[in-house]
Design an enzyme around this catalytic site. Sequence first.
Site, PDB file in Angstrom:
ATOM      1  N   PHE A  93       1.074  -1.539  -0.596  1.00 19.08           N
ATOM      2  CA  PHE A  93      -0.261  -0.067   0.050  1.00 19.08           C
ATOM      3  C   PHE A  93       0.861   1.028   0.296  1.00 19.08           C
ATOM      4  CE2 PHE A  93      -2.074  -3.319   2.925  1.00 19.08           C
ATOM      5  CZ  PHE A  93      -3.259  -3.483   2.285  1.00 19.08           C
ATOM      6  N   ASP A 123       1.247  -0.899  -5.050  1.00 22.41           N
ATOM      7  CA  ASP A 123       0.026  -0.290  -4.793  1.00 22.41           C
ATOM      8  C   ASP A 123      -0.702  -0.637  -6.209  1.00 22.41           C
ATOM      9  OD1 ASP A 123      -1.163   1.872  -2.758  1.00 22.41           O
ATOM     10  OD2 ASP A 123      -1.981   2.218  -5.077  1.00 22.41           O
ATOM     11  N   SER A 124      -2.145  -0.212  -5.652  1.00 24.44           N
ATOM     12  CA  SER A 124      -3.630  -0.718  -6.626  1.00 24.44           C
ATOM     13  C   SER A 124      -4.183   0.648  -7.674  1.00 24.44           C
ATOM     14  CB  SER A 124      -4.886  -0.981  -5.858  1.00 24.44           C
ATOM     15  OG  SER A 124      -5.099   0.044  -5.138  1.00 24.44           O
ATOM     16  N   CYS A 152      -5.286   2.658  10.447  1.00 24.46           N
ATOM     17  CA  CYS A 152      -6.281   4.136  10.384  1.00 24.46           C
ATOM     18  C   CYS A 152      -7.536   4.198  10.246  1.00 24.46           C
ATOM     19  CB  CYS A 152      -5.932   5.205   8.756  1.00 24.46           C
ATOM     20  SG  CYS A 152      -6.399   4.846   7.432  1.00 24.46           S
TER      21      CYS A 152
HETATM   22  N1  SAH Z   1       2.100   4.555   2.548  1.00 21.78           N
HETATM   23  C1  SAH Z   1       1.599   5.073   2.308  1.00 21.78           C
HETATM   24  C2  SAH Z   1       0.033   5.942   2.122  1.00 21.78           C
HETATM   25  C3  SAH Z   1      -0.969   4.214   1.924  1.00 21.78           C
HETATM   26  S1  SAH Z   1      -2.416   5.086   2.005  1.00 21.78           S
HETATM   27  C4  SAH Z   1       1.781   6.816   2.041  1.00 21.78           C
HETATM   28  O1  SAH Z   1       3.073   6.713   3.224  1.00 21.78           O
HETATM   29  O2  SAH Z   1       2.334   7.661   1.645  1.00 21.78           O
HETATM   30  C5  SAH Z   1      -3.393   3.204   1.531  1.00 21.78           C
HETATM   31  C6  SAH Z   1      -2.754   2.881  -0.123  1.00 21.78           C
HETATM   32  O3  SAH Z   1      -3.382   1.402  -0.656  1.00 21.78           O
HETATM   33  C7  SAH Z   1      -3.248   3.534  -1.366  1.00 21.78           C
HETATM   34  O4  SAH Z   1      -1.971   4.392  -2.388  1.00 21.78           O
HETATM   35  C8  SAH Z   1      -4.227   3.060  -2.166  1.00 21.78           C
HETATM   36  O5  SAH Z   1      -4.383   2.926  -3.812  1.00 21.78           O
HETATM   37  C9  SAH Z   1      -4.300   1.571  -1.571  1.00 21.78           C
HETATM   38  N2  SAH Z   1      -4.620   0.483  -2.406  1.00 21.78           N
HETATM   39  C10 SAH Z   1      -5.910   0.316  -2.008  1.00 21.78           C
HETATM   40  N3  SAH Z   1      -6.465  -0.932  -1.246  1.00 21.78           N
HETATM   41  C11 SAH Z   1      -5.347  -1.625  -1.844  1.00 21.78           C
HETATM   42  C12 SAH Z   1      -4.827  -3.212  -2.413  1.00 21.78           C
HETATM   43  N4  SAH Z   1      -5.759  -4.052  -2.257  1.00 21.78           N
HETATM   44  N5  SAH Z   1      -3.829  -3.278  -2.977  1.00 21.78           N
HETATM   45  C13 SAH Z   1      -2.578  -2.794  -3.029  1.00 21.78           C
HETATM   46  N6  SAH Z   1      -3.013  -1.753  -2.421  1.00 21.78           N
HETATM   47  C14 SAH Z   1      -4.104  -1.006  -2.040  1.00 21.78           C
END
Ligand code: SAH
Length: 399
Positions: free
Chosen positions: A234, A255-256, A343
């Site tokens: 993520f 990330d997705s 979160c």
């Molecule tokens: N760690 C990051 C914030 C992550 S927010 C930072 O510090 O900036 C959560 C992220 O998860 C988002 O970018 C979203 O696009 C991604 N996301 C949501 N569902 C997902 C999945 N199933 N697999 C991979 N990424 C995902």
Amino acid sequence: MHVEGVNHPLERFMGGITINGKAVGRLRAGHLWIFRDDLLDARAVEDGDVVSLLSERGRPLGSALYSARSKIALRWVAAPGIEVNRDFWRARLRTAMAYRSLVVSRTNAFRLAFGEGDLLPSLILDRYGEVVVMQTLSRGMERRKEMWIELIEELLSPAALIERNDAKVRLQEELPLRTGLLKGAAPRHAICRINDFDFEIDLFEGQKTGAFLDQRENYTAAESLLYGEVLDGFSYSGGFAMHAARNGAQVTAIDSSSEALNCGRRNAELNQLKGIEWIEGNLFDYLKKFEVDGRRFDAIVLDPPAFAKNRTAVPAALRGYKEINLRAIKLLKPGGRLVTCSCSYHVSTPLFLDIIASAAADAHRPLRVIEARSQARDHPVLAGMPETRYLKCLLAQVL
Ligand code: SAH
């Protein structure tokens, strides 16, 4: 006729609302919200008004912003006898600014006003260098938008002021979702300086207001643990990944969102960081794939979006947190580090610790909790209002 200025008529006239004993108790305990079910009667109030609050016995309890549509009917703003006018709001904003000068360093991107945590209920202001991004998330703050534009101009004179009122919570207030430039000129992307990195921020379309500023201090706290082969699950635009790469780690960032990854790639380039592989995909699938492939990591970061957006979603969310953490713990090499976040406000710190403990137990791997952290200090927590403390970030190590 509407006369803008110090004695704006909407601040001068105050209707009144009587609240029940339960709501009085909550206010006394330091909470700012009063729910619609706890209102007894309302006199001459309009949506978005500042209204005076009374107990059943007629005791004055101060004033609050009134929302006619949402379940949160009132948001307390001031003690009895304090006039809530433009000067009042100006002073609150100055207090929020003064607090940041105490707690913010090594960044020109930070949260300048964190709603309730700054006694500015439902107002969010993020500063990205010369740009300010605003969210007015209730009827009361929405109605004062023009005033906020003027006060921000007066106290901060940013090069641009952007409205990111595309946050879904606005729907609870039946407010439209909207994004746009309110003042000045801003590029689509800004480059900010965060923890000695150049960080590209997508001001108009990035998630949240462009960055996860709440994680900034956690990047630093986690940095020394992020070396060797690191998985940033993520990853968004690579906050944790960049800190790991600065340590010379070999990072896999997943990330997705392709937009987020493009931003991450540009961030790596901007900072001349080698060693980050950016993968678009579903992290749940990749965790399974790595297990099958026998791939193992020295450190794993899990920072998923909120799995529980409300109370009813908690059981499913707990299963989600348990699954990713269980899989991640299994993928760690001996001595490997886990940085795991949630979160979801509805998942408390003790509950989150329980999930991690049970994931470690199921993986048959003893896990040492190095530190239990929360959000960065520019997202201050209001004592008495647990909703303001929403982020959990655990640093842990398998033994
Ligand atoms: N760690 C990051 C914030 C992550 S927010 C930072 O510090 O900036 C959560 C992220 O998860 C988002 O970018 C979203 O696009 C991604 N996301 C949501 N569902 C997902 C999945 N199933 N697999 C991979 N990424 C995902």
